[in-house]
Design a protein around this motif. Structure first.
Motif, PDB file in Angstrom:
ATOM      1  N   UNK A  57      37.833  43.923  28.208  1.00 38.46           N
ATOM      2  CA  UNK A  57      37.400  43.694  29.589  1.00 38.46           C
ATOM      3  C   UNK A  57      35.937  44.040  29.849  1.00 38.46           C
ATOM      4  N   UNK A  58      35.339  44.916  29.021  1.00 39.94           N
ATOM      5  CA  UNK A  58      33.942  45.310  29.251  1.00 39.94           C
ATOM      6  C   UNK A  58      32.976  44.646  28.269  1.00 39.94           C
ATOM      7  N   UNK A 101      41.093  53.144  32.344  1.00 41.94           N
ATOM      8  CA  UNK A 101      40.310  51.985  31.923  1.00 41.94           C
ATOM      9  C   UNK A 101      38.860  52.201  32.333  1.00 41.94           C
ATOM     10  N   UNK A 102      37.970  51.476  31.670  1.00 41.66           N
ATOM     11  CA  UNK A 102      36.549  51.545  31.972  1.00 41.66           C
ATOM     12  C   UNK A 102      36.155  50.261  32.700  1.00 41.66           C
ATOM     13  N   UNK A 103      35.549  50.408  33.881  1.00 37.71           N
ATOM     14  CA  UNK A 103      35.144  49.273  34.705  1.00 37.71           C
ATOM     15  C   UNK A 103      33.759  49.535  35.295  1.00 37.71           C
ATOM     16  N   UNK A 104      33.172  48.445  35.846  1.00 37.09           N
ATOM     17  CA  UNK A 104      31.857  48.566  36.478  1.00 37.09           C
ATOM     18  C   UNK A 104      32.002  48.516  37.999  1.00 37.09           C
ATOM     19  N   UNK A 160      34.953  45.924  38.651  1.00 43.03           N
ATOM     20  CA  UNK A 160      35.233  44.705  37.896  1.00 43.03           C
ATOM     21  C   UNK A 160      34.842  44.923  36.446  1.00 43.03           C
ATOM     22  N   UNK A 161      35.484  44.203  35.537  1.00 43.02           N
ATOM     23  CA  UNK A 161      35.086  44.227  34.134  1.00 43.02           C
ATOM     24  C   UNK A 161      33.908  43.301  33.909  1.00 43.02           C
ATOM     25  N   UNK A 162      33.149  43.537  32.851  1.00 44.26           N
ATOM     26  CA  UNK A 162      32.016  42.661  32.550  1.00 44.26           C
ATOM     27  C   UNK A 162      32.477  41.315  31.999  1.00 44.26           C
ATOM     28  N   UNK A 167      39.811  40.390  32.866  1.00 45.88           N
ATOM     29  CA  UNK A 167      39.759  41.793  33.268  1.00 45.88           C
ATOM     30  C   UNK A 167      40.690  42.028  34.444  1.00 45.88           C
ATOM     31  N   UNK A 168      41.487  43.056  34.317  1.00 46.94           N
ATOM     32  CA  UNK A 168      42.333  43.491  35.427  1.00 46.94           C
ATOM     33  C   UNK A 168      41.539  44.512  36.225  1.00 46.94           C
ATOM     34  N   UNK A 169      41.161  44.118  37.441  1.00 43.99           N
ATOM     35  CA  UNK A 169      40.300  44.988  38.224  1.00 43.99           C
ATOM     36  C   UNK A 169      40.521  44.755  39.707  1.00 43.99           C
ATOM     37  N   UNK A 170      39.622  45.278  40.529  1.00 41.68           N
ATOM     38  CA  UNK A 170      39.797  45.244  41.982  1.00 41.68           C
ATOM     39  C   UNK A 170      39.916  43.825  42.528  1.00 41.68           C
ATOM     40  N   UNK A 171      39.262  42.847  41.887  1.00 40.43           N
ATOM     41  CA  UNK A 171      39.268  41.486  42.405  1.00 40.43           C
ATOM     42  C   UNK A 171      40.684  40.913  42.510  1.00 40.43           C
ATOM     43  N   UNK A 172      41.540  41.314  41.561  1.00 39.86           N
ATOM     44  CA  UNK A 172      42.908  40.785  41.538  1.00 39.86           C
ATOM     45  C   UNK A 172      43.698  41.253  42.751  1.00 39.86           C
ATOM     46  N   UNK A 173      43.351  42.414  43.268  1.00 42.57           N
ATOM     47  CA  UNK A 173      44.109  43.029  44.375  1.00 42.57           C
ATOM     48  C   UNK A 173      43.333  42.972  45.689  1.00 42.57           C
TER      49      UNK A 173
END
Length: 266
Positions: A57-58, A101-104, A160-162, A167-173
């Motif tokens: 994801x990154x 997880x590691x996200x930006x 969000x992931x790079x 990437x499973x991140x805030x955008x999905x929710x």
């Protein structure tokens, strides 16, 4: 009764008097300083932790399985663009014990984050952000992603992931309660280095959000380098002091033995 005459006691045998060597004192002080310096460096270095980043994801910023160093501390605020270690339990569909997880961070509390411009760029508070660290065209213009517009709640970040198309991140929710934002209490730290604490290099921090005209400087933290230097310098001083002390003590003992072996003058 006659008084008995006893012989006079023998004269003291001439020899060297024991003297404390100034050089010995210096070596002891060097060892003590080494312990203090190395201990302080090690203690401050322990405020950093390392973690192996799973998944893709990154990418391309962080490769799967790569070890990153993060500053382990409470985070009262996080700059836009920072890469953080987060607890996946922040997401509404998380399973128990799902891990981290590691996200930006692409939005902080109070920001309006919108996807996307005709150039597939996000906007933060109306300002388009060119994100050079993302994969190809950011993934926002692809069919698998629907547009979103969120107001990031106070005390949270939007992540969000790079590799935006995987990437499973805030955008999905974004349409879930809380808008997919991650509470600051769910963050373990900010990524500041690549590698283990004893060999890490500084992590490249982005200026994309500042260049877009948004306030807030990117994080700059290379304290682990200073801590590492102090620790190794302390170890070196301690070893030098101990070896110097041993050499001086051994030499002094040898000189005393030689002096004791010389017969007294008649």
């Amino acid at each position: 009764m006659t008084e008995m005459d006893f012989p006079a006691p023998p004269a003291d045998r001439p020899g060297q008097k024991r003297r404390f060597s100034p050089l010995l004192l210096v070596m002891i002080l060097v060892a003590i300083v080494g312990v203090g310096t190395g201990g302080y460096g090690f203690w401050t270095l322990m405020s950093y932790r390392m973690v192996s980043v799973p998944g893709e994801a990154m990418m391309p910023t962080i490769q799967p399985g790569e070890v990153v160093l993060y500053r382990w501390a409470d985070l009262p605020e996080v700059p836009r663009g920072a890469v953080v270690l987060m607890d996946l339990s922040a997401f509404p569909d998380a399973s128990p014990g799902e891990g981290r997880a590691v996200k930006r961070v692409i939005g902080v509390g109070g920001d309006q984050v919108v996807c996307c411009t005709k150039d597939n760029l996000i906007t933060v508070n109306g300002k388009p952000v060119k994100e050079p660290y993302t994969n190809d065209d950011n993934g926002y213009g692809r069919k698998e992603y629907r547009p979103f517009s969120v107001q990031v709640p106070p005390g949270t970040v939007f992540v969000a992931g790079d590799l935006r198309n995987n990437s499973r991140d805030s955008r999905i929710y974004a349409e879930e309660p809380g808008n997919g934002a991650v509470p600051l209490s769910k963050l373990s730290g900010i990524v500041v280095g690549l590698g283990s604490p004893f060999a890490a290099e500084p992590f490249p921090q982005t200026t994309a959000f500042v260049e877009a005209g948004l306030p807030g400087d990117p994080l700059s933290d290379t304290g682990f380098r200073t801590s590492r230097l102090l620790m190794f310098a302390g170890i070196g001083l301690f070893v030098l002091g101990v070896i110097g002390t041993i050499v001086i003590v051994v030499r002094s003992a040898g000189k005393r033995r030689k002096a004791a072996a010389v017969p007294p003058a008649r």
